[in-house]
Design a protein around this motif. Structure first.
Motif, PDB file in Angstrom:
ATOM      1  N   LEU A   1     -89.776  13.765  32.706  1.00 51.13           N
ATOM      2  CA  LEU A   1     -90.654  14.020  33.853  1.00 51.13           C
ATOM      3  C   LEU A   1     -89.867  14.589  35.022  1.00 51.13           C
ATOM      4  O   LEU A   1     -90.347  15.479  35.737  1.00 51.13           O
ATOM      5  CB  LEU A   1     -91.355  12.729  34.267  1.00 51.13           C
ATOM      6  N   ARG A   2     -88.656  14.087  35.227  1.00 55.86           N
ATOM      7  CA  ARG A   2     -87.829  14.596  36.323  1.00 55.86           C
ATOM      8  C   ARG A   2     -87.475  16.056  36.112  1.00 55.86           C
ATOM      9  O   ARG A   2     -87.506  16.857  37.058  1.00 55.86           O
ATOM     10  CB  ARG A   2     -86.543  13.760  36.412  1.00 55.86           C
TER      11      ARG A   2
ATOM     12  N   VAL B   1     -95.350  20.610  39.784  1.00 56.95           N
ATOM     13  CA  VAL B   1     -95.823  20.717  41.168  1.00 56.95           C
ATOM     14  C   VAL B   1     -96.246  22.144  41.496  1.00 56.95           C
ATOM     15  O   VAL B   1     -97.296  22.373  42.115  1.00 56.95           O
ATOM     16  CB  VAL B   1     -94.727  20.234  42.140  1.00 56.95           C
TER      17      VAL B   1
ATOM     18  N   ARG C   1     -89.186  18.257  34.573  1.00 58.43           N
ATOM     19  CA  ARG C   1     -90.385  19.087  34.649  1.00 58.43           C
ATOM     20  C   ARG C   1     -91.097  18.994  36.005  1.00 58.43           C
ATOM     21  O   ARG C   1     -92.136  19.613  36.194  1.00 58.43           O
ATOM     22  CB  ARG C   1     -91.369  18.688  33.531  1.00 58.43           C
ATOM     23  N   ARG C   2     -90.531  18.211  36.912  1.00 56.15           N
ATOM     24  CA  ARG C   2     -91.212  17.942  38.175  1.00 56.15           C
ATOM     25  C   ARG C   2     -91.527  19.215  38.957  1.00 56.15           C
ATOM     26  O   ARG C   2     -92.665  19.412  39.411  1.00 56.15           O
ATOM     27  CB  ARG C   2     -90.355  17.010  39.028  1.00 56.15           C
TER      28      ARG C   2
ATOM     29  N   ALA D   1     -98.497  16.092  31.854  1.00 57.98           N
ATOM     30  CA  ALA D   1     -98.638  17.238  32.759  1.00 57.98           C
ATOM     31  C   ALA D   1     -99.937  17.995  32.487  1.00 57.98           C
ATOM     32  O   ALA D   1    -100.604  18.465  33.418  1.00 57.98           O
ATOM     33  CB  ALA D   1     -97.440  18.174  32.603  1.00 57.98           C
TER      34      ALA D   1
END
Length: 537
Positions: free
Chosen positions: A303-304, A311, A306-307, A404
């Motif tokens: 997740l980090r 966003v 792909r953050r 996501a």
């Protein structure tokens, strides 16, 4: 990485080796670049046929569509309608679809230049090339030369395609030139962003953000005046549209594109001369020495990583959803034959929900193919050398991509519903459209699972095959009924099994089947990954 001299060892000029690098770039893009060009060109007659057969098949429908596309929100999406006083199907085609071809040309050039500049440096291939007799600016020059050649071919073939659907000779040439001009501007933008960040995704993202701002400025300028206000002239996309093809044929706005492209290319060369190979003018921010507790799991890491992408995609979906939803009020009072007998406002929302699903599929494929890039670049090896298993790495990454997908479809659905509610005064549309968007999650999960399966079973073919499945599914779902394609071909499309909500009812059987197919494909990918060696290049 090491710094290199601006002059090759044999005393040659700074552009020594450019010709060889151009041939190398063309060799590596021998399939990718022609496919881009041919797809963009092929969509000219395809979109024209779809418009004339489904949207404006009669003079009355053409008049209704003209009134609709001249509405404020429609101008935000597509741009001004030049020559509406004597409308033809060719002018309607330009008003409805021109901006989409401009965006496609820009995206093609952004990806091309980034691929042959920053991506080459990050992979280490650029350092090997620089060890030979090659001038420092040769790589950037070769990328821009290939981009210029690709744009020239695109302009010529697009002109031929436009002439085939009834454009005048001058209008067809100007249409092709407008695509090439927009493409070269954003090739130059990508040349600049490639100097600013160390990562290809960062360079592509920055250039994509510039493209998005250009689209927004063009839309805001379309609201200021029917044929483009002051803000319209701040956008390179707007300059191409201000050529007014088939409504005056003005060539001089393309001079603005040429001037801006030249200035940006000069800036890219100047910036490239101020940095070391592999470095960037904007240094990467160093992380902390120890990761926080919440980041010490494969899922948190996925997740980090792909953050930023999530966003940025969410912000784009929010803006686009509000604009598209805002058109619902105007659509509700329009009677076009594309959705004969239906509430056209709700039909529009159904189509836009489907469109959001299609673009979310693009994000899903990109997110999964990132795993292949991490594997080839050696970034997956250190992770798997620790206590993290392949199952945990692969499964966590796919779960992050799936989360996501849900988040993006939620943001898009809420924004689309909010825009529709504001334009119609019906607040119930927010929840209804958001739920309709979420009901399309299963088909996007299948699009996500296809590259996942290929990464385990046939990793070298994963990229091409995944994009082929997505492209063919979208083509069949949108145009299958109009082209009367065979039933088995339509059923093979991932996007053809769920109805276009909220126009139609739910499909629980199709939903369950799609979820099962996504799970099975994911399982195949994990099985294949556990049985093969990791790739090293």
């Amino acid at each position: 990485m090491t710094a290199t001299s601006s002059r090759p060892r044999d005393g040659g000029g700074p552009l020594t080796g450019t010709g060889a690098m151009v041939r190398l770039a063309l060799r590596r893009d021998r399939l990718r670049l022609p496919i881009w060009v041919l797809v963009v060109v092929a969509l000219v007659p395809r979109f024209y046929y779809a418009a004339t057969s489904a949207v404006v098949p009669t003079p009355q429908a053409l008049a209704d569509a003209t009134r609709l596309i001249r509405a404020s929100f429609m101008r935000v999406l597509a741009g001004p309608f030049f020559g509406a006083e004597a409308v033809t199907t060719q002018k309607y085609f330009l008003a409805a679809y021109w901006v989409e071809f401009l965006l496609a040309a820009a995206l093609m050039n952004i990806l091309l230049v980034t691929r042959h500049t920053r991506a080459e440096e990050q992979s280490g291939r650029a350092e090997l090339v620089r060890a030979a007799v090659v001038g420092r600016p040769a790589q950037l020059t070769a990328a821009l030369v290939v981009a210029a050649a690709g744009n020239a071919v695109l302009a010529l073939l697009a002109a031929v395609a436009a002439g085939a659907i009834g454009f005048t000779a001058g209008g067809a040439l100007l249409f092709g030139a407008s695509l090439a001009a927009a493409g070269m501007v954003f090739a130059a933008v990508a040349a600049v962003t490639a100097q600013l960040t160390e990562h290809p995704r960062g360079a592509t993202g920055l250039a994509g953000a510039v493209l998005f701002v250009a689209w927004l400025l063009r839309g805001a300028g379309s609201l200021q005046a029917e044929q483009g206000g002051p803000l319209f002239w701040l956008s390179p996309i707007g300059w191409s549209q201000q050529t007014r093809v088939l409504a005056g044929d003005r060539w001089w706005p393309l001079g603005l594109s040429v001037l801006l492209a030249a200035l940006l290319v000069a800036a890219a060369y100047a910036l490239a001369g101020r940095r070391d190979l592999g470095a960037a003018l904007v240094a990467a921010r160093p992380g902390t020495a120890c990761a926080p507790v919440w980041l010490r799991s494969p899922l948190a890491l996925a997740l980090r990583l792909r953050r930023a992408a999530i966003v940025s995609w969410a912000a784009a979906f929010l803006a686009v959803g509000l604009v598209l939803g805002g058109m619902t009020g105007a659509m509700s009072v329009t009677d076009l034959p594309i959705f004969a007998g239906a509430d056209f406002g709700r039909a529009w929302l159904g189509l836009m929900v489907f469109t959001g699903s299609l673009y979310t599929g693009v994000h899903a494929v990109l997110s999964v193919l990132r795993l292949r890039a991490e594997e080839v670049r050696g970034l997956a090896g250190p992770v798997l050398a620790g206590p993290t298993s392949r199952r945990a790495w692969f499964g966590s990454s796919l779960l992050a991509s799936a989360l996501a997908v849900v988040a993006l479809l939620t943001v898009y659905g809420v924004a689309l519903g909010a825009g529709a509610a504001l334009s119609t005064g019906d607040g119930r549309l927010v929840a209804e459209v958001a739920w309709a968007s979420l009901r399309r999650v299963p088909e996007v999960l299948v699009l996500l699972a296809v590259p996942a399966a290929l990464l385990g079973l046939a990793p070298r073919a994963a990229g091409a095959a995944a994009w082929a499945v997505l492209g063919c599914s979208g083509f069949v779902a949108v145009l299958g009924a109009y082209l009367r394609l065979p039933g088995p071909l339509v059923n093979a499309s991932v996007l053809s099994h769920l109805p276009w909500h909220p126009l139609e009812a739910a499909a629980p059987v199709a939903t369950v089947v799609l979820l099962g197919l996504a799970a099975a494909l994911t399982g195949l990918g994990l099985y294949g990954l556990r049985r093969r060696d990791l790739s090293t290049g």
